[in-house]
Motif scaffolding. Structure first.
Motif, short mmCIF file in Angstrom:
data_model
loop_
_atom_site.label_atom_id
_atom_site.label_comp_id
_atom_site.label_asym_id
_atom_site.label_seq_id
_atom_site.Cartn_x
_atom_site.Cartn_y
_atom_site.Cartn_z
N ARG A 83 0.87 -1.17 0.00
CA ARG A 83 0.00 0.00 0.00
C ARG A 83 0.91 1.22 0.00
NH1 ARG A 83 -1.98 -1.03 4.29
NH2 ARG A 83 -1.05 0.45 5.72
N ASP A 157 -6.45 -5.60 -2.43
CA ASP A 157 -5.63 -4.83 -1.51
C ASP A 157 -5.57 -3.38 -1.97
OD1 ASP A 157 -5.10 -6.94 0.12
OD2 ASP A 157 -3.03 -7.23 -0.53
N VAL A 158 -5.39 -2.46 -1.02
CA VAL A 158 -5.23 -1.05 -1.37
C VAL A 158 -3.84 -0.85 -1.97
CG1 VAL A 158 -5.10 1.30 -0.47
CG2 VAL A 158 -6.85 -0.27 0.39
N LEU A 161 -2.70 5.32 -1.52
CA LEU A 161 -3.40 6.28 -0.69
C LEU A 161 -2.97 7.66 -1.14
CD1 LEU A 161 -3.39 5.14 3.06
CD2 LEU A 161 -5.32 5.26 1.50
N ALA A 175 -8.38 5.69 -0.89
CA ALA A 175 -7.80 4.38 -1.11
C ALA A 175 -8.19 3.84 -2.48
CB ALA A 175 -8.27 3.41 -0.02
N THR A 177 -7.61 0.54 -5.04
CA THR A 177 -7.17 -0.84 -4.99
C THR A 177 -6.36 -1.23 -6.23
OG1 THR A 177 -9.12 -1.71 -6.12
CG2 THR A 177 -9.26 -1.45 -3.72
N MET A 370 -12.08 5.59 -6.00
CA MET A 370 -11.52 5.14 -4.73
C MET A 370 -12.45 4.12 -4.10
SD MET A 370 -12.34 8.04 -1.85
CE MET A 370 -14.04 8.40 -1.35
N TRP A 374 -9.60 6.17 3.88
CA TRP A 374 -8.91 5.28 4.81
C TRP A 374 -9.32 5.58 6.25
CZ3 TRP A 374 -6.13 0.97 4.11
CH2 TRP A 374 -5.37 0.49 5.20
#
Length: 518
Positions: A83, A157-158, A161, A175, A177, A370, A374
């Protein structure tokens, strides 16, 4: 539409680098970095990050200057499925601590960004560096590993950010992915739209500046590299970047916000600078007035694009030279048509879709929105409903599919308890032929609660009449929208995000500014 069988990001980039190892990827002064060298750098950094305990689902913050090494660090972290948190320059220690508190396991810096404030804000995160930095482990000293870099990213999964500006509070992390990156309009060449392919062809020599924490910069940098182009990082010589760097480096494409465009046009009015190599000048990040856009097209030719997007959504729409040629009277006031893969719905205050031409809040839907903010589930639910993002921008679509922005749903000034949209006042002022740019902000006022203050940049050779502008606003928006002050400025301060800094305008020229500041 994205094919789920496609390999995850950044595999398409790695394959493109491997396909033409001898061609240049980056040019920085006298230094050339080939695609093969960039691929090797990504492979070496991925091995170093892996040895540092990083991999799928782990958080890596990157705060580094613009360099081949910094870009390679981003791609290496993505190859491992990390991430990646993009840290903007200019954060205060408090904001640094805020963003680095979002589950970050390691922070990557270089010699230009390794400040005491950053070390202090990093907390328990491991400090890693691109080159020797005291107190950090040098990733470039790692011997690397053989073979093609393995891509271990997991679709849900992210991957990224990125952060809202935080102008009204703490910045929120948006966020994105790995699945969304796989569907991204610019990052999967097999799914490129004609517009993306057009950009990739035009960015043969892409002027790379600013910060890699900007997804706008990353979008066009990746289009450049995937399309076989070279990213040119201009050397620092103490002088203005635009338009001299375009002439010096024979740049074919660049992306910039409105203040940079204004700087460039100011120079071109006064000097003869050869910018004939340009094939695409992409505007984004802040609104561009129709007169300024028309001037840019007149001076530069049919190479000017104007994009609109948000941190939460990425690119929403793009005004192309073809749109301007087809609708010369109205297109410069718009932000173009929806980007391929993007749906736009204009809705009323109850969230009900409006007919074509109706003005309301803009909602968007696309494969690369997004996933949410988060750590902020309530705010995510407010922003995203049934796959649609509320942009908080106000606008309308015409019958040709062109999108027009008229204000910001939350950029409001309360005058005598009445809501005044700053964007609406800006639109009216910027529509006057004597005005090139207009910016509006609110400030406390004892009589009205808040008051409207306008800051204008004159059109070339024009002297705006404040009384005429006041009358224009009154006739279109009513008495509450009339600016209490209209201040003429030669240039607009720019925030670290690259956008006009309205707060700085108020501090420099507003009602509380030092006497004589105007």
């Amino acid at each position: 539409m994205h094919d789920s069988a496609e390999p995850p990001f950044p595999h398409p980039l790695l394959e493109a680098l491997r396909a033409s190892p001898d061609s240049p990827a980056f040019e920085q002064g006298d230094r050339l970095v080939s695609r093969g060298e960039l691929l090797d750098l990504i492979r070496r950094l991925a091995a170093a990050l892996l040895d540092a305990g990083l991999g799928p689902g782990r958080g890596v913050a990157v705060r580094a200057g613009v360099s081949p090494e910094a870009f390679a660090a981003h791609m290496a972290a993505h190859a491992l499925g990390c991430r990646v948190l993009c840290v903007r320059p200019g954060y205060t220690p408090r904001l640094l601590a805020h963003v680095l508190g979002m589950g970050i396991d390691a922070v990557v810096v270089d010699a230009s960004t390794a400040t005491p404030e950053l070390f202090g804000a990093a907390g328990p995160a491991a400090m890693l560096s691109l080159g020797p930095v005291a107190g950090a482990a040098d990733l470039l000293a790692h011997p690397g590993a053989g073979g093609f870099p393995d891509v271990t990213a997991r679709p849900d999964d992210v991957a990224l950010l990125t952060f809202t500006s935080g102008s009204t509070g703490e910045p929120k992390g948006c966020a994105l992915t790995y699945r969304a990156l796989g569907a991204h309009w610019s990052w999967q060449p097999r799914g490129w739209s004609p517009l993306a392919a057009e950009f990739a062809e035009s960015l043969g020599r892409f002027l790379l500046f600013g910060t890699l924490s900007s997804t706008v910069i990353l979008d066009y940098l990746l289009l450049c590299l995937l399309g076989g182009g070279t990213a040119v990082i201009p050397e620092e010589d103490g002088g203005p970047l635009f338009p001299y760097a375009i002439e010096r480096h024979r740049i074919t494409g660049s992306v910039m916000a409105a203040p940079r465009l204004c700087q460039m046009l100011d120079v071109l009015r006064a000097e003869r600078v050869d910018v004939g190599s340009l094939r695409a000048l992409i505007l984004g990040g802040s609104p561009v007035g129709p007169h300024r856009l028309a001037e840019a097209v007149k001076r530069l030719g049919p190479i000017v694009y104007n994009g609109y997007g948000t941190t939460e959504s990425g690119l929403i729409s793009m005004l192309t030279p073809g749109d301007i040629a087809r609708f010369p009277d109205r297109a410069p006031a718009s932000v173009g048509r929806p980007n391929p893969g993007v749906e736009i719905s204009v809705r009323d205050e109850e969230g009900r879709p409006l007919a074509t031409g109706g003005t309301g809040e803009i909602y968007v839907r696309s494969p690369y929105l997004m996933a949410g903010y988060w750590g902020r589930p309530e705010e995510t639910r407010e922003a995203v409903t049934d796959g649609w993002l509320r942009t908080r921008d106000l606008g309308h679509l015409d019958e040709a599919g062109l999108l027009y922005l008229v204000g910001r749903a939350r950029d409001v000034i309360l005058v005598n308890a009445a809501v005044v949209y700053a964007g609406a006042v800006e639109r009216v002022l910027a529509g006057h032929p004597d005005v090139a740019e207009a910016y509006v902000a609110g400030a406390p006022d004892e009589r009205t609660g808040e008051a409207v203050h306008a800051f204008i940049v004159p059109a070339a050779g024009r002297t705006p009449d404040p009384d005429a502008l006041t009358a224009l606003v009154r006739s279109e928006l009513g008495e509450d929208g009339v600016p209490q002050t209209i201040t003429t400025v030669s240039a607009v301060p720019v925030a670290t995000s690259g956008k006009p800094d309205k707060r700085a305008l108020l501090e420099l020229y507003g009602p509380a500014a030092p006497r004589g500041a105007r």
